[in-house]
Design a protein around this motif. Sequence first.
Motif, short mmCIF file in Angstrom:
data_model
loop_
_atom_site.label_atom_id
_atom_site.label_comp_id
_atom_site.label_asym_id
_atom_site.label_seq_id
_atom_site.Cartn_x
_atom_site.Cartn_y
_atom_site.Cartn_z
N LEU A 137 0.82 -1.22 0.00
CA LEU A 137 0.00 0.00 0.00
C LEU A 137 0.85 1.26 0.00
CD1 LEU A 137 -2.85 -0.66 2.58
CD2 LEU A 137 -2.88 -0.93 0.10
N ALA A 165 2.33 5.92 -2.18
CA ALA A 165 1.19 5.19 -1.60
C ALA A 165 0.10 5.03 -2.65
CB ALA A 165 0.65 5.94 -0.39
N VAL A 166 -0.70 3.98 -2.46
CA VAL A 166 -1.89 3.74 -3.28
C VAL A 166 -3.07 3.54 -2.33
CG1 VAL A 166 -0.61 2.71 -5.19
CG2 VAL A 166 -1.51 1.24 -3.37
N GLU A 167 -4.28 3.69 -2.84
CA GLU A 167 -5.48 3.50 -2.02
C GLU A 167 -5.95 2.05 -2.14
OE1 GLU A 167 -6.86 5.73 0.03
OE2 GLU A 167 -5.24 7.10 -0.54
N ASP A 168 -6.06 1.38 -1.02
CA ASP A 168 -6.57 0.01 -0.97
C ASP A 168 -6.77 -0.36 0.49
OD1 ASP A 168 -7.47 -2.44 -1.82
OD2 ASP A 168 -5.70 -2.93 -3.00
N SER A 169 -7.22 -1.56 0.75
CA SER A 169 -7.47 -2.00 2.13
C SER A 169 -6.18 -2.49 2.77
CB SER A 169 -8.50 -3.13 2.15
OG SER A 169 -9.74 -2.65 1.66
N LEU A 183 -11.90 -0.35 5.04
CA LEU A 183 -12.00 1.05 5.47
C LEU A 183 -13.36 1.61 5.12
CD1 LEU A 183 -8.45 2.27 4.46
CD2 LEU A 183 -9.23 1.38 6.64
#
Length: 195
Positions: A137, A165-169, A183
């Motif tokens: 992430l 960073a990347v958006e994910d769980s 999230l």
Amino acid sequence: MSAAAVSTLAPVDGPAPAARRPARQDPAERRRALYHLASPVSVLTVNRDGHLHGTTASTVTLISKDPLLLGVCLRVGSSFAQLAGEEGRFAVNVLGAQQADLAQRFASRRPDGGGQFAGLRWSPAPYAGAPLLAGALAHYVCRVHGTLPLGDSLVLLGRVVHATAVEDSPLLSYSGALFAGSLQPVLTSKETSTP
């Protein structure tokens, strides 16, 4: 008025404070309660003169925004802390919900050196050369800012010099196990009340 002077003043109103007694609680009960601290799981990596090493950590936290410092709790005598201290730099790979196998891999017995990373997709970190694991992430590349022994832990401080960073769980450590975090924003009572 100085802080020392304030601390010696008697209360203006009310009874004098009761004498403090040591807390009496089963130490095992306190430890069990601490399992309820949820935290993201990361794999720390270092490249010490071509010797690669990684370890799983669930205690990486923001210490300061200016300068940008992260703190990592490791056990006293950690080989990772020694290698990072000698190299002066390391990387933090914050794992995603689907990367529990990586967390377990770097928390268990594994080959020494580059063999730890055999079969994994990774790239060398800018500045540090430490492995940045594919699919993480976030990646934080750090310069060692210092270490602080506290109890049975060693806090490794890293000054972040590069981050992505990347958006994910996230992958979370909670109650002694790993969980895939979901999230979902929580609405406060103020947001749910009607005008």
